[in-house]
Design a protein around this motif. Structure first.
Motif, PDB file in Angstrom:
ATOM      1  N   LYS A   5       0.837  -1.200   0.000  1.00 13.57           N
ATOM      2  CA  LYS A   5       0.000   0.000   0.000  1.00 13.57           C
ATOM      3  C   LYS A   5       0.871   1.250   0.000  1.00 13.57           C
ATOM      4  O   LYS A   5       1.863   1.336   0.748  1.00 13.57           O
ATOM      5  CB  LYS A   5      -0.866   0.021   1.254  1.00 13.57           C
ATOM      6  CG  LYS A   5      -2.067  -0.904   1.178  1.00 13.57           C
ATOM      7  CD  LYS A   5      -2.936  -0.660   2.405  1.00 13.57           C
ATOM      8  CE  LYS A   5      -4.166  -1.520   2.357  1.00 13.57           C
ATOM      9  NZ  LYS A   5      -4.918  -1.481   3.612  1.00 13.57           N
ATOM     10  N   THR A   6       0.481   2.219  -0.807  1.00 11.21           N
ATOM     11  CA  THR A   6       1.192   3.498  -0.820  1.00 11.21           C
ATOM     12  C   THR A   6       0.585   4.405   0.244  1.00 11.21           C
ATOM     13  O   THR A   6      -0.630   4.591   0.289  1.00 11.21           O
ATOM     14  CB  THR A   6       1.059   4.176  -2.207  1.00 11.21           C
ATOM     15  OG1 THR A   6       1.594   3.297  -3.173  1.00 11.21           O
ATOM     16  CG2 THR A   6       1.803   5.492  -2.241  1.00 11.21           C
ATOM     17  N   VAL A   7       1.446   4.935   1.088  1.00 15.24           N
ATOM     18  CA  VAL A   7       0.989   5.824   2.153  1.00 15.24           C
ATOM     19  C   VAL A   7       1.605   7.200   1.941  1.00 15.24           C
ATOM     20  O   VAL A   7       2.835   7.350   2.000  1.00 15.24           O
ATOM     21  CB  VAL A   7       1.416   5.300   3.549  1.00 15.24           C
ATOM     22  CG1 VAL A   7       0.831   6.186   4.650  1.00 15.24           C
ATOM     23  CG2 VAL A   7       0.988   3.863   3.740  1.00 15.24           C
ATOM     24  N   ALA A   8       0.773   8.175   1.660  1.00 16.82           N
ATOM     25  CA  ALA A   8       1.282   9.551   1.532  1.00 16.82           C
ATOM     26  C   ALA A   8       1.354  10.160   2.920  1.00 16.82           C
ATOM     27  O   ALA A   8       0.360  10.188   3.655  1.00 16.82           O
ATOM     28  CB  ALA A   8       0.352  10.360   0.636  1.00 16.82           C
ATOM     29  N   ILE A   9       2.540  10.626   3.270  1.00 22.24           N
ATOM     30  CA  ILE A   9       2.762  11.238   4.582  1.00 22.24           C
ATOM     31  C   ILE A   9       3.050  12.717   4.328  1.00 22.24           C
ATOM     32  O   ILE A   9       4.030  13.057   3.657  1.00 22.24           O
ATOM     33  CB  ILE A   9       3.946  10.548   5.303  1.00 22.24           C
ATOM     34  CG1 ILE A   9       3.582   9.077   5.581  1.00 22.24           C
ATOM     35  CG2 ILE A   9       4.305  11.278   6.581  1.00 22.24           C
ATOM     36  CD1 ILE A   9       4.747   8.215   6.021  1.00 22.24           C
ATOM     37  N   GLY A  27       6.270  -2.899   5.826  1.00 21.44           N
ATOM     38  CA  GLY A  27       6.225  -3.316   4.423  1.00 21.44           C
ATOM     39  C   GLY A  27       5.324  -2.434   3.571  1.00 21.44           C
ATOM     40  O   GLY A  27       4.928  -2.821   2.471  1.00 21.44           O
ATOM     41  N   LEU A  28       4.993  -1.252   4.081  1.00 18.40           N
ATOM     42  CA  LEU A  28       4.191  -0.305   3.301  1.00 18.40           C
ATOM     43  C   LEU A  28       5.123   0.525   2.413  1.00 18.40           C
ATOM     44  O   LEU A  28       6.355   0.483   2.560  1.00 18.40           O
ATOM     45  CB  LEU A  28       3.404   0.616   4.243  1.00 18.40           C
ATOM     46  CG  LEU A  28       2.441  -0.098   5.215  1.00 18.40           C
ATOM     47  CD1 LEU A  28       1.973   0.853   6.308  1.00 18.40           C
ATOM     48  CD2 LEU A  28       1.235  -0.672   4.451  1.00 18.40           C
ATOM     49  N   ARG A  29       4.556   1.296   1.522  1.00 17.95           N
ATOM     50  CA  ARG A  29       5.364   2.143   0.633  1.00 17.95           C
ATOM     51  C   ARG A  29       5.102   3.618   0.982  1.00 17.95           C
ATOM     52  O   ARG A  29       4.156   4.220   0.475  1.00 17.95           O
ATOM     53  CB  ARG A  29       5.004   1.876  -0.825  1.00 17.95           C
ATOM     54  CG  ARG A  29       6.089   2.263  -1.812  1.00 17.95           C
ATOM     55  CD  ARG A  29       5.786   1.678  -3.180  1.00 17.95           C
ATOM     56  NE  ARG A  29       4.787   2.445  -3.893  1.00 17.95           N
ATOM     57  CZ  ARG A  29       5.034   3.555  -4.573  1.00 17.95           C
ATOM     58  NH1 ARG A  29       6.258   4.037  -4.638  1.00 17.95           N
ATOM     59  NH2 ARG A  29       4.063   4.180  -5.208  1.00 17.95           N
ATOM     60  N   PRO A  30       5.895   4.174   1.900  1.00 14.38           N
ATOM     61  CA  PRO A  30       5.652   5.566   2.283  1.00 14.38           C
ATOM     62  C   PRO A  30       6.233   6.548   1.271  1.00 14.38           C
ATOM     63  O   PRO A  30       7.290   6.296   0.684  1.00 14.38           O
ATOM     64  CB  PRO A  30       6.394   5.692   3.617  1.00 14.38           C
ATOM     65  CG  PRO A  30       7.476   4.670   3.555  1.00 14.38           C
ATOM     66  CD  PRO A  30       6.998   3.554   2.660  1.00 14.38           C
ATOM     67  N   ILE A  31       5.522   7.648   1.060  1.00 10.59           N
ATOM     68  CA  ILE A  31       6.069   8.780   0.301  1.00 10.59           C
ATOM     69  C   ILE A  31       5.869  10.005   1.184  1.00 10.59           C
ATOM     70  O   ILE A  31       4.733  10.355   1.527  1.00 10.59           O
ATOM     71  CB  ILE A  31       5.333   8.987  -1.040  1.00 10.59           C
ATOM     72  CG1 ILE A  31       5.440   7.735  -1.900  1.00 10.59           C
ATOM     73  CG2 ILE A  31       5.894  10.202  -1.775  1.00 10.59           C
ATOM     74  CD1 ILE A  31       4.645   7.810  -3.192  1.00 10.59           C
ATOM     75  N   VAL A  32       6.971  10.625   1.587  1.00  9.41           N
ATOM     76  CA  VAL A  32       6.878  11.789   2.468  1.00  9.41           C
ATOM     77  C   VAL A  32       6.949  13.054   1.618  1.00  9.41           C
ATOM     78  O   VAL A  32       7.928  13.267   0.890  1.00  9.41           O
ATOM     79  CB  VAL A  32       8.020  11.789   3.522  1.00  9.41           C
ATOM     80  CG1 VAL A  32       7.867  12.971   4.473  1.00  9.41           C
ATOM     81  CG2 VAL A  32       8.044  10.479   4.299  1.00  9.41           C
ATOM     82  N   LEU A  33       5.923  13.867   1.719  1.00 11.53           N
ATOM     83  CA  LEU A  33       5.865  15.108   0.948  1.00 11.53           C
ATOM     84  C   LEU A  33       6.125  16.272   1.897  1.00 11.53           C
ATOM     85  O   LEU A  33       5.365  16.480   2.848  1.00 11.53           O
ATOM     86  CB  LEU A  33       4.501  15.247   0.283  1.00 11.53           C
ATOM     87  CG  LEU A  33       4.168  14.080  -0.660  1.00 11.53           C
ATOM     88  CD1 LEU A  33       2.674  13.945  -0.861  1.00 11.53           C
ATOM     89  CD2 LEU A  33       4.901  14.243  -1.987  1.00 11.53           C
ATOM     90  N   GLU A  34       7.187  17.009   1.678  1.00 10.33           N
ATOM     91  CA  GLU A  34       7.580  18.090   2.591  1.00 10.33           C
ATOM     92  C   GLU A  34       7.634  19.417   1.818  1.00 10.33           C
ATOM     93  O   GLU A  34       8.334  19.531   0.816  1.00 10.33           O
ATOM     94  CB  GLU A  34       8.952  17.766   3.203  1.00 10.33           C
ATOM     95  CG  GLU A  34       9.628  18.925   3.913  1.00 10.33           C
ATOM     96  CD  GLU A  34       8.783  19.579   5.008  1.00 10.33           C
ATOM     97  OE1 GLU A  34       8.289  18.872   5.885  1.00 10.33           O
ATOM     98  OE2 GLU A  34       8.608  20.821   4.954  1.00 10.33           O
ATOM     99  N   SER A 107      10.536  20.220  -0.923  1.00  9.72           N
ATOM    100  CA  SER A 107       9.960  21.262  -1.800  1.00  9.72           C
ATOM    101  C   SER A 107       8.735  20.736  -2.529  1.00  9.72           C
ATOM    102  O   SER A 107       8.476  21.104  -3.670  1.00  9.72           O
ATOM    103  CB  SER A 107      11.009  21.782  -2.799  1.00  9.72           C
ATOM    104  OG  SER A 107      12.110  22.322  -2.120  1.00  9.72           O
ATOM    105  N   HIS A 108       7.983  19.877  -1.897  1.00 12.45           N
ATOM    106  CA  HIS A 108       6.718  19.350  -2.419  1.00 12.45           C
ATOM    107  C   HIS A 108       5.597  19.726  -1.449  1.00 12.45           C
ATOM    108  O   HIS A 108       5.453  19.107  -0.387  1.00 12.45           O
ATOM    109  CB  HIS A 108       6.763  17.823  -2.553  1.00 12.45           C
ATOM    110  CG  HIS A 108       7.413  17.341  -3.813  1.00 12.45           C
ATOM    111  ND1 HIS A 108       8.701  17.668  -4.148  1.00 12.45           N
ATOM    112  CD2 HIS A 108       6.931  16.565  -4.826  1.00 12.45           C
ATOM    113  CE1 HIS A 108       8.994  17.093  -5.317  1.00 12.45           C
ATOM    114  NE2 HIS A 108       7.937  16.429  -5.751  1.00 12.45           N
ATOM    115  N   ARG A 109       4.840  20.745  -1.790  1.00 10.31           N
ATOM    116  CA  ARG A 109       3.752  21.203  -0.930  1.00 10.31           C
ATOM    117  C   ARG A 109       2.427  20.592  -1.380  1.00 10.31           C
ATOM    118  O   ARG A 109       2.053  20.711  -2.554  1.00 10.31           O
ATOM    119  CB  ARG A 109       3.642  22.736  -0.975  1.00 10.31           C
ATOM    120  CG  ARG A 109       2.454  23.298  -0.196  1.00 10.31           C
ATOM    121  CD  ARG A 109       2.408  24.805  -0.256  1.00 10.31           C
ATOM    122  NE  ARG A 109       3.562  25.381   0.406  1.00 10.31           N
ATOM    123  CZ  ARG A 109       3.692  25.519   1.725  1.00 10.31           C
ATOM    124  NH1 ARG A 109       2.696  25.141   2.517  1.00 10.31           N
ATOM    125  NH2 ARG A 109       4.781  26.040   2.246  1.00 10.31           N
TER     126      ARG A 109
END
Ligand SMILES: Cc1cc2nc3c(=O)[nH]c(=O)nc-3n(C[C@H](O)[C@H](O)[C@H](O)COP(=O)(O)OP(=O)(O)OC[C@H]3O[C@@H](n4cnc5c(N)ncnc54)[C@H](O)[C@@H]3O)c2cc1C
Length: 454
Positions: A5-9, A27-34, A107-109
């Motif tokens: 599962k993709t988890v947007a943080i 085992g999740l797929r995190p993507i951290v957007l800062e 730099s991803h808002r």
């Protein structure tokens, strides 16, 4: 990994990074957007501030396991770091030297969130639709899909305004150049702005108290510096803490030191001051509290707390407490009228999930809405539970693994920043004793006038 599962943080603060560490372990797929150019962008704004909790309460367990693989030396658990040290010795190595490096997009808002093919009003099949995040980076707007979203974007960038009614005071926006919010570094980076000036500090919490103490220190070597404390409450005593009766020793000490500063007249106090209007008076600020009551200052620091920015969530079905703006199940646990930070009970996915928007969780500082009692360690427990929930481990999600200490976690170190004070030394006196400190008690018992009790 393709089925993971993709988890947007949203947000790479302490809790967002911890969420990513737990997600990887699950085992999740995190993507951290800062939004900021670097991780810990919000902490960088208050990096000069000394934390009131020592290292042992500031490090997440999954993050520590990731760091351990890099040969990281964990800091002394009993020391109180500054925000800068929190970044240098923990958050930056975590973001830059571990597997998190590959999942953080700076730099991803995030500007808006919805569900693919579903506007807010459409119900049937909604829960199965992936989330769609609108993300702004240097190349314009992009869209990212995710199975779950953890909003850990904090509240630092949406401070409460000066107005006593919760609205910006009339004229507040126009005089923005001489108004600062939160905790500016008055003795360091911002020293030249405040040295030799008359500065009003509005607020009754830790940030206001800390800034006033720093201004008193600045006045020691920058003659002409005058701090004025603007307090909405009629009685300043609440800001002094429990004094010698405070179970949290260092907090009590800080409160007593602050009380002594106020008593000595080094900080002028204006109680019952509800700011209504801010105007210009020949280059100075004139701050009105309704009617004719007004004070003239060079600068105003507004330290009245923070509120969540909910704008990016407006296309989602949110259930928030109308007063505290926290998830409805969490709000009664953290009501600032009832709880101090030591007494909020640990909680997790059950309280933070959104019943009408499965897969969406508010966590970290933002989950507390307008309540000022958030602690990092509570946030770490939140995201441990949330990631377990997303991974389908409902048992682990329901378990409470955090034991909040009864005392100690809300204390603040760094008393060295407080200028030498008459009448307060040796730590807080036992409760019920008419003395300002332990040494004072001993001196009085020996028939002397006590330290500083001339
Ligand atoms: C001065 C101060 C002192 C504190 N001292 C302590 C202490 O001693 N002990 C303690 O336990 N707690 C303390 N706290 C409370 C709390 O633990 C911290 O504020 C902590 O940083 C909160 O972590 P967080 O990850 O929830 O949010 P933040 O640290 O605020 O991180 C949120 C991140 O999200 C990013 N972001 C915001 N909006 C967006 C967006 N739209 N898209 C993408 N990214 C976004 C921000 O840039 C930021 O990096 C303190 C708070 C303050 C303000």
């Amino acid at each position: 990994m393709s089925d993971a599962k993709t988890v947007a943080i949203i947000g790479a603060g302490p809790v967002g990074l911890a969420a990513a560490a737990h997600a990887l372990e699950r085992g999740l797929r995190p993507i951290v957007l800062e939004a900021g150019a670097e991780a810990a962008h919000a902490v960088r704004q208050w990096q000069h501030v000394q934390l009131f909790s020592p290292w042992k309460y500031n490090i997440d367990t999954a993050a520590a396991r990731l760091l351990a693989t890099t040969g990281w030396n964990s800091p002394d658990p009993e020391i109180y770091p500054t925000g800068r040290e929190l970044i240098d010795h923990y958050l930056a190595p975590l973001a830059d030297r571990t597997a998190l490096r590959d999942v953080i997009r700076t730099s991803h808002r995030v500007t808006a969130i919805s569900r693919t093919g579903f506007d807010k009003a459409k119900s049937k099949g909604r829960a199965a639709a992936p989330f769609e995040l609108r993300v702004r980076n240097g190349n314009g707007d992009a869209v990212l899909q995710a199975d779950a979203v953890i909003d850990v974007s904090g509240t630092w960038f949406s401070p409460n305004p000066a107005g006593g009614n919760g609205l910006p005071a009339l004229g507040e926006a126009e005089h923005r150049a001489r108004i600062a919010y939160g905790m500016p570094d008055v003795t360091g980076a911002q020293r030249s702005r405040y040295a030799g000036k008359t500065i009003a500090v509005l607020g009754g919490g830790h940030s206001a108290v800390g800034t006033l103490i720093d201004l008193a220190a600045l006045a020691e070597d920058a003659p002409g510096t005058q701090a004025i404390w603007l307090l909405r409450a009629e009685d300043p005593a609440r800001s002094f803490g429990g004094g010698s009766a405070d179970q949290l020793a260092a907090r009590g000490e800080l409160g007593m030191a602050f009380a002594a500063l106020v008593r000595s007249g080094r900080i002028r106090v204006e109680t019952g001051f509800h700011v209504s209007r801010i105007a210009d008076d020949n280059g100075r600020l004139e701050i009105f509290a309704g009617g004719d009551r007004r004070i003239g200052v060079d600068e105003l620091i507004v330290a009245t707390g923070f509120r969540p920015d909910l704008s990016m969530l407006s296309e989602l079905r949110l259930r928030l407490d109308p007063a505290i703006e926290a998830p409805v199940a969490l709000a009664p646990l953290i009501d600032p009228n009832e709880h101090s930070c030591g007494t909020v009970r640990p909680h997790g996915a059950r309280e933070l999930a959104q019943a009408d928007e499965p897969g969406l969780y508010l966590a970290g500082m933002k989950s507390y809405g307008r309540a000022p009692t958030f602690l990092m360690m509570t946030g770490y427990e939140q995201v441990r539970s949330i990631t377990a929930d997303i991974a389908g481990d409902k048992k682990a999600a329901a378990r409470v693994e955090l034991k909040l200490p009864e005392t100690g976690v809300c204390t603040r170190g760094g008393l060295s920043s407080i200028p030498a004070l008459p009448g307060c030394c040796g730590g807080p006196a036992p409760s019920g004793v008419d003395s300002c400190c332990v040494d004072d008690v001993k001196a009085k018992a020996a028939g002397r006038t006590g330290c500083g009790c001339s």
